[in-house]
Design a protein around this motif. Structure first.
Motif, PDB file in Angstrom:
ATOM      1  N   ALA A 144      43.717  66.919  60.864  1.00 41.26           N
ATOM      2  CA  ALA A 144      44.847  67.668  60.300  1.00 41.26           C
ATOM      3  C   ALA A 144      44.357  68.693  59.283  1.00 41.26           C
ATOM      4  O   ALA A 144      44.763  69.863  59.322  1.00 41.26           O
ATOM      5  CB  ALA A 144      45.844  66.713  59.645  1.00 41.26           C
ATOM      6  N   ASN A 147      42.610  71.597  60.865  1.00 43.46           N
ATOM      7  CA  ASN A 147      43.562  72.466  61.562  1.00 43.46           C
ATOM      8  C   ASN A 147      44.649  73.018  60.642  1.00 43.46           C
ATOM      9  O   ASN A 147      45.636  73.562  61.117  1.00 43.46           O
ATOM     10  CB  ASN A 147      44.209  71.711  62.734  1.00 43.46           C
ATOM     11  CG  ASN A 147      43.198  71.404  63.811  1.00 43.46           C
ATOM     12  OD1 ASN A 147      42.260  72.167  64.038  1.00 43.46           O
ATOM     13  ND2 ASN A 147      43.375  70.284  64.491  1.00 43.46           N
ATOM     14  N   ASP A 148      44.459  72.837  59.322  1.00 45.92           N
ATOM     15  CA  ASP A 148      45.394  73.328  58.319  1.00 45.92           C
ATOM     16  C   ASP A 148      46.807  72.821  58.552  1.00 45.92           C
ATOM     17  O   ASP A 148      47.778  73.569  58.516  1.00 45.92           O
ATOM     18  CB  ASP A 148      45.365  74.860  58.252  1.00 45.92           C
ATOM     19  CG  ASP A 148      45.968  75.391  56.968  1.00 45.92           C
ATOM     20  OD1 ASP A 148      45.909  74.680  55.944  1.00 45.92           O
ATOM     21  OD2 ASP A 148      46.513  76.514  56.985  1.00 45.92           O
ATOM     22  N   ARG A 149      46.908  71.512  58.814  1.00 48.93           N
ATOM     23  CA  ARG A 149      48.183  70.854  59.040  1.00 48.93           C
ATOM     24  C   ARG A 149      48.356  69.735  58.010  1.00 48.93           C
ATOM     25  O   ARG A 149      47.379  69.144  57.573  1.00 48.93           O
ATOM     26  CB  ARG A 149      48.254  70.248  60.438  1.00 48.93           C
ATOM     27  CG  ARG A 149      48.190  71.262  61.560  1.00 48.93           C
ATOM     28  CD  ARG A 149      49.484  72.092  61.600  1.00 48.93           C
ATOM     29  NE  ARG A 149      49.575  72.908  62.765  1.00 48.93           N
ATOM     30  CZ  ARG A 149      49.235  74.187  62.823  1.00 48.93           C
ATOM     31  NH1 ARG A 149      48.774  74.788  61.770  1.00 48.93           N
ATOM     32  NH2 ARG A 149      49.388  74.863  63.928  1.00 48.93           N
ATOM     33  N   PHE A 155      56.277  68.851  61.552  1.00 52.52           N
ATOM     34  CA  PHE A 155      55.807  69.903  62.446  1.00 52.52           C
ATOM     35  C   PHE A 155      56.259  71.284  61.996  1.00 52.52           C
ATOM     36  O   PHE A 155      56.269  72.213  62.752  1.00 52.52           O
ATOM     37  CB  PHE A 155      56.283  69.646  63.885  1.00 52.52           C
ATOM     38  CG  PHE A 155      55.653  68.429  64.485  1.00 52.52           C
ATOM     39  CD1 PHE A 155      54.383  68.481  65.031  1.00 52.52           C
ATOM     40  CD2 PHE A 155      56.304  67.211  64.466  1.00 52.52           C
ATOM     41  CE1 PHE A 155      53.794  67.352  65.574  1.00 52.52           C
ATOM     42  CE2 PHE A 155      55.738  66.081  64.993  1.00 52.52           C
ATOM     43  CZ  PHE A 155      54.476  66.146  65.550  1.00 52.52           C
TER      44      PHE A 155
END
Length: 156
Positions: A144, A147-149, A155
């Motif tokens: 995460a 992936n810059d999440r 979401f």
């Protein structure tokens, strides 16, 4: 000099990620075993550092996970990790307990800004209890972050 912990990777069944991502698990532990296995199946280059980081090719695509916060050499290992170009550095540990790495790094005269680069707790908050669950949560958090999440089920 990364050694695969996953049989599939050793036999060429898993393709390495093209961005050169790597995970180094520091200290041999049940969590490290699961973490390296899961990471290898996701295409990460993997390595076990026991007890220190000597001889490892740590790049800006390397995530370092310290899997035991009670080891006496914790401060020295983290100090050495902070001197590398590693993308991310974290130490396992419960947020309900004091973070021993902070005092260990202060005793070694590590700058407060560098101490703040060390993540703790690590991984997604999924209520992990077993070594496999802790490793899964840790690796999910690394994916995460990479992936810059935010992780979890957001979401947005």
């Amino acid at each position: 000099m990364f050694d695969s912990q996953a049989c599939a990777l050793a036999h060429g069944a898993v393709e390495l990620a093209p961005d050169g991502r790597a995970v180094v698990a520091v200290f041999d532990s049940p969590v490290a075993t699961h973490l390296l296995h899961f990471a290898a199946t996701l295409g990460y280059r993997v390595a076990l550092a026991e007890p220190g980081l000597e001889g490892l090719d740590i790049t800006a695509n390397t995530d370092i996970v310290v899997t035991d916060h009670d080891r006496p050499e914790l401060g020295e290992v983290l100090r050495d990790a902070l001197a590398t170009p590693a993308r991310w550095i974290g130490v396992m540990g419960s947020p309900r307990h004091p973070a021993p790495h902070i005092e260990a790094l202060r005793r070694l005269d590590v700058d407060e800004a560098d101490i703040a680069r060390v993540h703790r707790p690590i991984g997604l908050n999924i209520g992990s209890r077993t070594p496999a669950e802790i490793a899964l949560a840790t690796l999910a958090g690394l994916v995460a972050d990479r992936n810059d999440r935010p992780g979890g089920f957001s979401f947005g």
